[in-house]
Design an enzyme around this catalytic site. Structure first.
Site, mmCIF file in Angstrom:
data_model
loop_
_atom_site.group_PDB
_atom_site.id
_atom_site.type_symbol
_atom_site.label_atom_id
_atom_site.label_comp_id
_atom_site.label_asym_id
_atom_site.label_seq_id
_atom_site.Cartn_x
_atom_site.Cartn_y
_atom_site.Cartn_z
ATOM 1 N N GLU A 10 26.813 30.540 19.278
ATOM 2 C CA GLU A 10 25.817 31.433 19.879
ATOM 3 C C GLU A 10 24.679 30.631 20.539
ATOM 4 O O GLU A 10 24.226 30.971 21.634
ATOM 5 C CB GLU A 10 25.281 32.390 18.799
ATOM 6 N N ARG B 35 20.975 45.270 34.520
ATOM 7 C CA ARG B 35 22.405 45.237 34.246
ATOM 8 C C ARG B 35 23.212 44.661 35.400
ATOM 9 O O ARG B 35 24.385 44.364 35.251
ATOM 10 C CB ARG B 35 22.884 46.647 33.934
ATOM 11 N N CYS C 7 27.624 47.434 37.565
ATOM 12 C CA CYS C 7 26.837 48.081 38.605
ATOM 13 C C CYS C 7 26.123 49.292 38.004
ATOM 14 O O CYS C 7 26.652 49.945 37.110
ATOM 15 C CB CYS C 7 27.735 48.555 39.737
ATOM 16 N N TRP D 199 26.732 44.419 40.813
ATOM 17 C CA TRP D 199 27.184 43.145 40.266
ATOM 18 C C TRP D 199 28.518 42.904 40.957
ATOM 19 O O TRP D 199 29.490 43.623 40.742
ATOM 20 C CB TRP D 199 27.345 43.220 38.748
ATOM 21 N N GLU E 169 23.787 30.356 29.409
ATOM 22 C CA GLU E 169 23.562 31.509 30.270
ATOM 23 C C GLU E 169 22.176 31.556 30.883
ATOM 24 O O GLU E 169 22.029 32.040 32.004
ATOM 25 C CB GLU E 169 23.918 32.827 29.589
ATOM 26 N N HIS F 39 37.794 15.135 16.753
ATOM 27 C CA HIS F 39 39.172 15.403 17.184
ATOM 28 C C HIS F 39 39.262 15.517 18.700
ATOM 29 O O HIS F 39 40.197 16.111 19.233
ATOM 30 C CB HIS F 39 39.704 16.668 16.497
ATOM 31 N N LYS G 244 23.677 30.793 24.527
ATOM 32 C CA LYS G 244 22.328 31.145 24.980
ATOM 33 C C LYS G 244 21.837 30.121 25.997
ATOM 34 O O LYS G 244 21.298 30.460 27.039
ATOM 35 C CB LYS G 244 21.403 31.175 23.758
ATOM 36 N N LYS H 261 23.938 42.626 32.388
ATOM 37 C CA LYS H 261 23.705 42.932 30.979
ATOM 38 C C LYS H 261 24.894 43.646 30.346
ATOM 39 O O LYS H 261 25.240 43.410 29.200
ATOM 40 C CB LYS H 261 22.450 43.805 30.864
ATOM 41 N N GLY I 39 33.117 49.491 38.919
ATOM 42 C CA GLY I 39 34.456 49.250 38.373
ATOM 43 C C GLY I 39 35.269 48.395 39.321
ATOM 44 O O GLY I 39 34.716 47.727 40.201
#
Ligand code: M6R
Length: 607
Positions: free
Chosen positions: A480, A27, A2, A75, A487, A503, A484, A602, A100
């Site tokens: 990575e 964010r 937040c 958020w 998300e 496997h 990407k 973010k 928080g």
């Protein structure tokens, strides 16, 4: 997660808070809200689910003159995304915003409800409002009510509270980011979850320690006073001049920040080497290399963790220092064996990731030296570590980290050089500068071929799933690449070590599954054999590998050839640029919100 911004001063507080929130919106963007004291000294509140634009729309035709305001972008943690759960929360002329998690919220909620408190929202945050109003109703002064309420909440949180009765703002935090600021010229005081929100507004910043109460009032000689948990004045804060500038935060010619940030990479690489090898960064790089530990505990989250895997490869390859890379969220609770002479290495773009901060604290408490590879100068991680290497990526707005990954990995390579005597040798520095420049040049060239990647993305974007595979140094970038895609395109993707597929996961291969095979010059034949195995099961093959390779071209449904010559250990960073562009264009064809993908924020300041 937040974003919080608060302001007191003669200027239009709402406008200032909205400006701060807009800088933090990337964010967390589930909802936004403000509360302010209007010209009649009365508390007003506006909040709306969805992006900040929605809130701005609400405020558009309102005529107000505010000289005190707090605001929030959310958020969501507790309670779904809707107007009621949006912050601020308000009762009895008090409004609060929170970042928080209150871990004992449910027991406190029961207790307060039993006492007759009528909760309006499902949030944990409202519990703090209930506590404050209870303490105030019991006759306590604002300061005491804040301190006593804060002692009752568990977990990591930052609260900012606006009190209409006394026309003051108070804030307090534990384990969550909070910064205060002043501008003495215009008699303004600020508070925020991020110094960036205050860039160009506050000239002096104060980072309070945990449990320090920050009191913002126009009546204060210093505009802000600080108190310890007993209510006594304290100087338990770090003070620093604001040196951040707002910088260009527009997308320029680009449709998305992510694309802009991908394009920025060649220039950033060049300036990174210039700074550390030939500029003022050399001393800090030398300092980072002074202590050669017997082992590095590398800890980070998400993309930063994958960069950490590449850093491990560098440190083990060039320095023969054993490394133990671990996700910070696991490391912090695993009771890892931490021994004298070892070092904690933390990688982060924001420097505010809760788990990474906890991992750092664990190392410090175990008397290990701690070093960060971090983007945000002055962030909590930066302040808490014994030493830091800045990755100098500039502000990264796209939620999907691109340029930060590249700079983190490269800074890790610089660290590996710093840990050898070679750093003092001009010839070695020149050699590595040339290699970094070559990387920048080749990335420029890759970017110029974006259209080819776009065409591939168009053909494959509707497939049901993607396996990114790689071996050795390409395995971290397989992880990575898959992250990407997940998300920003909301497609199921997995990163796998190419040799590991048989496997288990090979059972999932069929004609609707794409294998993005990352093939470097190393272990080429073995990786090709792994592709053959997938091909034999009708998987769709997109290989990204050495250019002009007939074998790969023949084997693959799609083949993107690239030129690894001269890059050696930097090759995985290079191939990853293709991953970034591929994810970007697949997401574009999917029509997702690329810069603000759903459910994400973010900066992850809760664990
Ligand atoms: O700010 P940090 O680098 O500590 O953030 C760590 C992760 O949250 C971050 O890398 C995340 O995985 C990115 N959104 C991935 O693109």
């Amino acid at each position: 997660m937040c974003g919080i911004v608060g302001h007191i001063g003669p200027k239009d507080s709402v406008e200032i808070v909205l400006e701060g929130l807009s800088r933090l919106e990337y964010r967390g963007y589930d909802s936004a809200g403000v509360s302010f004291i209007d010209e009649n000294d009365s508390l007003q509140i506006y909040k709306k689910s969805g992006k900040l634009e929605n809130l701005k729309g609400l405020l558009k035709d309102k005529d107000y003159k505010a000289r005190m305001c707090i605001g929030h972008t959310r958020w969501a943690t507790h309670g779904e995304v809707n107007d009621v759960n949006s912050h601020p929360h308000m009762k009895d002329h008090i409004s609060i915003v929170h970042n928080g998690i209150i871990e004992n919220a449910s027991s406190l909620r029961k207790e307060l409800a039993a006492e007759g408190y009528d909760f309006k929202s499902e949030t944990d945050s409202e519990v703090f409002l209930a506590l404050i109003t209870r303490e105030l109703a019991a006759g306590k002064e604002f300061k005491q009510a804040m301190l006593d309420s804060f002692k009752l909440v568990e977990g990591h949180s930052a609260f900012v509270v606006l009190n209409e009765n006394v026309l003051e703002i108070m804030s307090i935090k534990k384990g969550a980011p909070l910064v205060c600021g002043i501008n003495t010229v215009d008699s303004e005081a600020f508070v925020s979850s991020d110094p960036y929100a205050l860039a160009g507004m506050a000239s002096q910043l104060y980072f309070p320690a945990d449990n320090v109460l920050c009191h913002l009032s126009a009546k204060n000689k210093n505009l802000i006073n600080f108190y310890d948990s007993e209510g006594n004045p304290t100087d338990d804060f770090m003070s620093k001049k604001q040196d951040m500038s707002v910088g260009p935060t527009d997308k320029g010619q680009f449709e998305h920040f992510m694309l802009k940030e991908i394009h920025e990479q060649p220039e950033l690489i060049r300036s990174l080497t210039q700074f550390y090898f030939h500029g003022e960064g050399l001393e800090s790089l030398k300092k980072a290399g002074e202590f050669v530990p017997s082992k590095f505990h590398i800890s980070a989250c998400g993309t930063a963790y994958y960069a950490g895997l590449l850093v491990r490869d560098f440190l083990e390859m060039y320095n023969k220092i054993p490394c133990s890379p671990e996700l910070a969220s696991e490391f912090r609770y695993r009771n890892p064996l931490l021994q004298k002479g070892e070092s904690g290495l933390f990688i982060s773009q924001s420097g505010e990731t809760a788990d990474t901060l906890a991992a750092q604290e664990l190392c410090t408490n175990s008397e290990l030296k701690t070093l960060s590879i971090v983007n945000v100068d002055g962030s909590t991680l930066f302040r808490n570590c014994d030493n830091n290497l800045l990755i100098r990526a500039g502000i990264e707005i796209g939620v999907a980290s691109t340029k930060a990954f590249t700079q983190q990995a490269l800074t890790g390579r610089l660290l590996s050089l710093a840990l050898t005597k070679e750093l003092n040798d001009e010839a070695s520095r020149v050699k590595l500068t040339a290699k970094f420049s070559l990387l920048a040049e080749k990335i420029d060239h890759l970017i110029s071929r974006s259209e080819e990647i776009k065409v591939i993305a168009e053909s494959i974007h509707n497939h049901k799933g993607f396996f990114y595979t790689g071996r050795g140094v390409y395995f971290p970038v397989a992880l990575e690449g898959a992250l990407k895609l997940k998300e920003i395109a909301y497609v199921h993707a997995e990163g796998y070590a190419a040799g590991e597929l048989k496997h288990g996961p090979i059972a999932m291969i069929d004609e609707d599954m794409v294998n993005v095979a990352l093939v470097g010059p190393e272990l080429f034949e073995k990786t090709v054999s792994n592709i053959q195995e997938i091909k034999a099961r009708k998987g769709v093959i997109l290989s990204i590998g050495p250019k002009d390779n007939e074998e790969l071209a023949e084997l693959s449904d799609y083949y993107f050839g690239i030129d690894f010559d001269g890059l050696d250990e930097l090759s995985p960073i290079y191939i990853n640029i293709v991953n970034q562009l591929l994810a970007y264009y697949i997401a574009k064809y999917k029509g997702t919100d690329i810069d603000k993908p759903r459910n994400l924020a973010k900066s992850v300041t809760v664990e």
